[in-house]
Enzyme design. Sequence first.
Site, PDB file in Angstrom:
ATOM      1  CD  GLU A 117      -8.629   1.741   4.549  1.00  0.00           C
ATOM      2  OE1 GLU A 117      -7.959   2.777   4.589  1.00  0.00           O
ATOM      3  OE2 GLU A 117      -8.820   1.003   5.543  1.00  0.00           O
ATOM      4  CE  LYS A 151     -10.380   5.153   5.951  1.00  0.00           C
ATOM      5  NZ  LYS A 151     -10.131   5.045   7.411  1.00  0.00           N
TER       6      LYS A 151
END
Length: 296
Positions: free
Chosen positions: A178, A215
């Site tokens: 992420e 992500k």
Amino acid sequence: MTKTSDQHAQMHTGAGFIAALDQSGGSTPKALGLYGVDANDYDGEEAMFAEVQKMRERIILADDFSGKKVIGAILFERTMTESINGKKVPDYLWENCNVVPFLKIDKGLEEENDGVQLMKPMPDLDATLQAAAKAGIFGTKERSVIHIAYADGIEQVVAQQFEVARQVIAAGLVPIIEPEVNIHSETKAAAEDILKEVILKHLDTLADDQNVMLKLTIPDAAGLYDDLADHARVVRVVALSGGYSTDVACEKLSQNTKMIASFSRALTEGLQRSMSDAEFNKALGTNIDKIYHASI
């Protein structure tokens, strides 16, 4: 199929989204405040985490929180050892809800340098990963932040993320990488262009048995991350809401057909502790429905 292969298939092709229930020490007071729990309502960290666990449990027990629309959930480390109805949360999620459990493993962010914030050191990561695997966790999530379109800084973020990802993979888990791009960045679109190319470069260094999830902040250019979603080493690309309202996040996500949601604040928007169970379940169900439809 084995449990792990069933979970992998669900994450790769399942219709729905990932619920981010991983508010940590820094974000918990704000999340509780939005839920209607003031800091004066609890005394100390233990009481604070007990309150947020009650909120998470209420969400997980709601009728609409199931694998029909919520295909995965990211947990805070303490939640991994908590129980719901006498069953550990990761087991309850999979066995009762058909929701794949993930674990947030980062320990927060370093101070900004070169326009980015790297992850703080994780000296106990191997032990955490062993405990996660034993607890039935499928994958992990680890967050960095990019504030400006500076190639050197973005390279540092992605290199660190892939270094941690290899450690996660070695433990038998699937990492969610992420590298968040700040939605308020004045160079957001340019940063996203750089980020895409740097991630592609690092993906090409993975072996055939090393798979990751990504992500990412919903990009300014719709479809920008389609090439990442199509990469052989990527199980799924998921989107963070990044501070957008539920409606705005869902509208932007619906323009990116190869991304699904992994929302936290947008999932819990409008939920209040004071609500009756019927009111709570209706409000949560409305949010789940919006996010689900934006993800399929």
